[in-house]
Design a protein around this motif. Structure first.
Motif, PDB file in Angstrom:
ATOM      1  N   LEU A   6       0.835  -1.205   0.000  1.00  0.00           N
ATOM      2  CA  LEU A   6       0.000   0.000   0.000  1.00  0.00           C
ATOM      3  C   LEU A   6       0.868   1.253   0.000  1.00  0.00           C
ATOM      4  O   LEU A   6       0.640   2.187  -0.786  1.00  0.00           O
ATOM      5  CB  LEU A   6      -0.912  -0.007   1.229  1.00  0.00           C
ATOM      6  CG  LEU A   6      -1.724   1.284   1.455  1.00  0.00           C
ATOM      7  CD1 LEU A   6      -2.845   1.377   0.432  1.00  0.00           C
ATOM      8  CD2 LEU A   6      -2.289   1.319   2.876  1.00  0.00           C
ATOM      9  N   ALA A   7       1.876   1.275   0.878  1.00  0.00           N
ATOM     10  CA  ALA A   7       2.753   2.439   0.982  1.00  0.00           C
ATOM     11  C   ALA A   7       3.480   2.688  -0.340  1.00  0.00           C
ATOM     12  O   ALA A   7       3.583   3.826  -0.807  1.00  0.00           O
ATOM     13  CB  ALA A   7       3.754   2.242   2.120  1.00  0.00           C
ATOM     14  N   ALA A   8       3.985   1.633  -0.958  1.00  0.00           N
ATOM     15  CA  ALA A   8       4.705   1.770  -2.224  1.00  0.00           C
ATOM     16  C   ALA A   8       3.778   2.254  -3.329  1.00  0.00           C
ATOM     17  O   ALA A   8       4.165   3.070  -4.174  1.00  0.00           O
ATOM     18  CB  ALA A   8       5.337   0.434  -2.603  1.00  0.00           C
ATOM     19  N   LEU A   9       2.536   1.782  -3.339  1.00  0.00           N
ATOM     20  CA  LEU A   9       1.576   2.170  -4.372  1.00  0.00           C
ATOM     21  C   LEU A   9       1.271   3.658  -4.308  1.00  0.00           C
ATOM     22  O   LEU A   9       1.189   4.343  -5.331  1.00  0.00           O
ATOM     23  CB  LEU A   9       0.286   1.357  -4.214  1.00  0.00           C
ATOM     24  CG  LEU A   9      -0.865   1.695  -5.169  1.00  0.00           C
ATOM     25  CD1 LEU A   9      -0.454   1.392  -6.606  1.00  0.00           C
ATOM     26  CD2 LEU A   9      -2.109   0.908  -4.792  1.00  0.00           C
ATOM     27  N   VAL A  10       1.111   4.182  -3.097  1.00  0.00           N
ATOM     28  CA  VAL A  10       0.719   5.579  -2.924  1.00  0.00           C
ATOM     29  C   VAL A  10       1.934   6.508  -2.873  1.00  0.00           C
ATOM     30  O   VAL A  10       1.822   7.713  -3.118  1.00  0.00           O
ATOM     31  CB  VAL A  10      -0.154   5.736  -1.657  1.00  0.00           C
ATOM     32  CG1 VAL A  10      -0.548   7.183  -1.419  1.00  0.00           C
ATOM     33  CG2 VAL A  10      -1.407   4.879  -1.785  1.00  0.00           C
ATOM     34  N   GLY A  11       3.111   5.959  -2.559  1.00  0.00           N
ATOM     35  CA  GLY A  11       4.312   6.779  -2.509  1.00  0.00           C
ATOM     36  C   GLY A  11       4.597   7.386  -1.158  1.00  0.00           C
ATOM     37  O   GLY A  11       5.105   8.505  -1.061  1.00  0.00           O
ATOM     38  N   VAL A  12       4.265   6.650  -0.089  1.00  0.00           N
ATOM     39  CA  VAL A  12       4.582   7.095   1.267  1.00  0.00           C
ATOM     40  C   VAL A  12       5.324   5.973   1.971  1.00  0.00           C
ATOM     41  O   VAL A  12       5.483   4.878   1.435  1.00  0.00           O
ATOM     42  CB  VAL A  12       3.304   7.475   2.053  1.00  0.00           C
ATOM     43  CG1 VAL A  12       2.572   8.622   1.382  1.00  0.00           C
ATOM     44  CG2 VAL A  12       2.376   6.273   2.209  1.00  0.00           C
ATOM     45  N   SER A  13       5.758   6.229   3.188  1.00  0.00           N
ATOM     46  CA  SER A  13       6.448   5.200   3.959  1.00  0.00           C
ATOM     47  C   SER A  13       5.446   4.424   4.793  1.00  0.00           C
ATOM     48  O   SER A  13       4.335   4.902   5.080  1.00  0.00           O
ATOM     49  CB  SER A  13       7.493   5.840   4.874  1.00  0.00           C
ATOM     50  OG  SER A  13       6.863   6.633   5.868  1.00  0.00           O
ATOM     51  N   THR A  14       5.828   3.225   5.201  1.00  0.00           N
ATOM     52  CA  THR A  14       4.950   2.447   6.084  1.00  0.00           C
ATOM     53  C   THR A  14       4.780   3.165   7.420  1.00  0.00           C
ATOM     54  O   THR A  14       3.728   3.055   8.060  1.00  0.00           O
ATOM     55  CB  THR A  14       5.534   1.047   6.322  1.00  0.00           C
ATOM     56  OG1 THR A  14       6.874   1.168   6.835  1.00  0.00           O
ATOM     57  CG2 THR A  14       5.568   0.243   5.038  1.00  0.00           C
ATOM     58  N   ARG A  15       5.806   3.898   7.834  1.00  0.00           N
ATOM     59  CA  ARG A  15       5.698   4.674   9.079  1.00  0.00           C
ATOM     60  C   ARG A  15       4.594   5.719   8.973  1.00  0.00           C
ATOM     61  O   ARG A  15       3.834   5.947   9.924  1.00  0.00           O
ATOM     62  CB  ARG A  15       7.043   5.341   9.381  1.00  0.00           C
ATOM     63  CG  ARG A  15       7.055   6.129  10.683  1.00  0.00           C
ATOM     64  CD  ARG A  15       8.435   6.698  10.950  1.00  0.00           C
ATOM     65  NE  ARG A  15       8.461   7.456  12.185  1.00  0.00           N
ATOM     66  CZ  ARG A  15       9.530   8.067  12.665  1.00  0.00           C
ATOM     67  NH1 ARG A  15      10.686   7.980  11.996  1.00  0.00           N
ATOM     68  NH2 ARG A  15       9.481   8.739  13.783  1.00  0.00           N
ATOM     69  N   THR A  16       4.501   6.351   7.786  1.00  0.00           N
ATOM     70  CA  THR A  16       3.442   7.342   7.574  1.00  0.00           C
ATOM     71  C   THR A  16       2.067   6.693   7.649  1.00  0.00           C
ATOM     72  O   THR A  16       1.133   7.251   8.244  1.00  0.00           O
ATOM     73  CB  THR A  16       3.629   8.025   6.202  1.00  0.00           C
ATOM     74  OG1 THR A  16       4.863   8.736   6.198  1.00  0.00           O
ATOM     75  CG2 THR A  16       2.489   8.990   5.906  1.00  0.00           C
ATOM     76  N   VAL A  17       1.934   5.509   7.055  1.00  0.00           N
ATOM     77  CA  VAL A  17       0.650   4.802   7.103  1.00  0.00           C
ATOM     78  C   VAL A  17       0.264   4.525   8.551  1.00  0.00           C
ATOM     79  O   VAL A  17      -0.880   4.754   8.960  1.00  0.00           O
ATOM     80  CB  VAL A  17       0.729   3.483   6.306  1.00  0.00           C
ATOM     81  CG1 VAL A  17      -0.592   2.707   6.438  1.00  0.00           C
ATOM     82  CG2 VAL A  17       1.015   3.759   4.836  1.00  0.00           C
ATOM     83  N   ARG A  18       1.215   4.034   9.332  1.00  0.00           N
ATOM     84  CA  ARG A  18       0.926   3.738  10.744  1.00  0.00           C
ATOM     85  C   ARG A  18       0.586   5.010  11.507  1.00  0.00           C
ATOM     86  O   ARG A  18      -0.275   4.996  12.402  1.00  0.00           O
ATOM     87  CB  ARG A  18       2.125   3.035  11.377  1.00  0.00           C
ATOM     88  CG  ARG A  18       2.383   1.627  10.819  1.00  0.00           C
ATOM     89  CD  ARG A  18       3.421   0.894  11.651  1.00  0.00           C
ATOM     90  NE  ARG A  18       3.687  -0.434  11.115  1.00  0.00           N
ATOM     91  CZ  ARG A  18       4.675  -0.723  10.281  1.00  0.00           C
ATOM     92  NH1 ARG A  18       5.506   0.244   9.867  1.00  0.00           N
ATOM     93  NH2 ARG A  18       4.848  -1.957   9.832  1.00  0.00           N
ATOM     94  N   HIS A  19       1.246   6.104  11.161  1.00  0.00           N
ATOM     95  CA  HIS A  19       0.962   7.388  11.825  1.00  0.00           C
ATOM     96  C   HIS A  19      -0.465   7.832  11.539  1.00  0.00           C
ATOM     97  O   HIS A  19      -1.183   8.298  12.444  1.00  0.00           O
ATOM     98  CB  HIS A  19       1.954   8.440  11.342  1.00  0.00           C
ATOM     99  CG  HIS A  19       1.790   9.787  11.989  1.00  0.00           C
ATOM    100  ND1 HIS A  19       1.838   9.972  13.352  1.00  0.00           N
ATOM    101  CD2 HIS A  19       1.559  11.021  11.440  1.00  0.00           C
ATOM    102  CE1 HIS A  19       1.660  11.258  13.633  1.00  0.00           C
ATOM    103  NE2 HIS A  19       1.484  11.910  12.487  1.00  0.00           N
ATOM    104  N   TYR A  20      -0.903   7.678  10.301  1.00  0.00           N
ATOM    105  CA  TYR A  20      -2.273   8.050   9.952  1.00  0.00           C
ATOM    106  C   TYR A  20      -3.282   7.143  10.644  1.00  0.00           C
ATOM    107  O   TYR A  20      -4.373   7.594  11.011  1.00  0.00           O
ATOM    108  CB  TYR A  20      -2.467   7.996   8.431  1.00  0.00           C
ATOM    109  CG  TYR A  20      -1.736   9.092   7.674  1.00  0.00           C
ATOM    110  CD1 TYR A  20      -1.359  10.274   8.305  1.00  0.00           C
ATOM    111  CD2 TYR A  20      -1.436   8.942   6.323  1.00  0.00           C
ATOM    112  CE1 TYR A  20      -0.701  11.266   7.615  1.00  0.00           C
ATOM    113  CE2 TYR A  20      -0.771   9.944   5.612  1.00  0.00           C
ATOM    114  CZ  TYR A  20      -0.401  11.101   6.271  1.00  0.00           C
ATOM    115  OH  TYR A  20       0.253  12.094   5.589  1.00  0.00           O
TER     116      TYR A  20
END
Length: 249
Positions: A6-20
């Motif tokens: 998911l992170a790679a598809l959208v262009g963010v880090s996994t850390r950002t996903v967890r933060h959200y």
């Protein structure tokens, strides 16, 4: 898909996903039997929307408010809006690249090269060599042009263009010369009030109407900062001119 995909598809880090997830911006998805988060298309769309809103300069609290308005909307509608956002971004980037390409083709880059072509033409016509006041006006117009959005930039150019027309241009240059002649004068010099009246009368009616809601408040920080760049007599001309322009509106 898993969090890394998911992170790679959208262009963010996994850390950002967890933060959200932690902030509640991105709801936790269902988990597999092995305890892994399992993301779907809607999660990717939502994450892309969060990223886009953040790139536009919204705070995360503002992003939360926008997303709250999106709840219950059809997925196709959200996708279409996201696509429109990306198209606008692509168009803005293309315009910026075209402007850069035009600049790079110029044989000699000047300080005015970074402004829009329309404003560059206005600045050239308002040039008075050796005039400090004219140079200040050029600096202010350059700042307005480079910080304004495309629509606002075009509006500023249209409002200023009449001042660069042959008859008006000659009058503008005469006013600049008279201002420069007041460099060593006192604020109570009889030429001050006459020049303020002439300068106010020189401004086109449409420009005055547009200025009505944007004139700096007397004594405000912007007003004071501008006057600090002028001599006492020149500053008095500006004060009186602003008062006369306000009377016209």
């Amino acid at each position: 898909m898993r969090i890394g995909e998911l992170a790679a598809l959208v262009g963010v880090s996994t850390r950002t996903v967890r933060h959200y997830h932690h902030l509640g911006l991105l709801p936790e998805p269902a988990r597999t039997a092995g305890g892994y988060r399992e993301y779907r298309l809607r999660d990717a769309v939502l994450l892309a929307r969060i990223r886009r809103l953040a790139e536009l300069g919204l705070s995360l609290d503002e992003v939360r408010d926008v997303l709250a308005d999106d709840r219950g909307r059809d997925l196709r509608e959200v996708l279409l809006e996201l696509d429109a956002d990306l198209a606008r971004q692509q168009e803005a980037l293309a315009a910026r690249r075209a402007r850069l390409a035009a600049l790079l083709e110029e044989g000699e880059l000047r300080p005015d090269s970074a402004v829009s072509p329309g404003m560059a033409a206005v600045l050239r016509d308002l040039t008075v060599r050796g005039s400090r006041v004219a140079e200040m006006d050029r600096e202010m117009l350059t700042l307005m042009d480079t910080t304004a959005g495309p629509g606002d930039r075009d509006e500023v150019v249209q409002l200023m263009r009449p001042l660069a027309e042959p008859g008006m241009r000659d009058r503008s240059q005469e006013l600049y010369r008279r201002l420069d002649e007041l460099g060593d004068a006192r604020p109570d010099d009889p030429r001050v009030r006459e020049l303020a009246a002439d300068a106010a009368a020189h401004l086109p009616d449409e420009l005055v109407r547009q200025m009505a809601g944007h004139l700096p408040p007397t004594g405000g920080p912007w007003f004071d900062a501008l006057l600090e760049e002028l001599t006492p007599a020149q500053a008095e001309v500006f004060r009186l001119m602003v008062d006369l322009v306000r009377e016209r509106t």
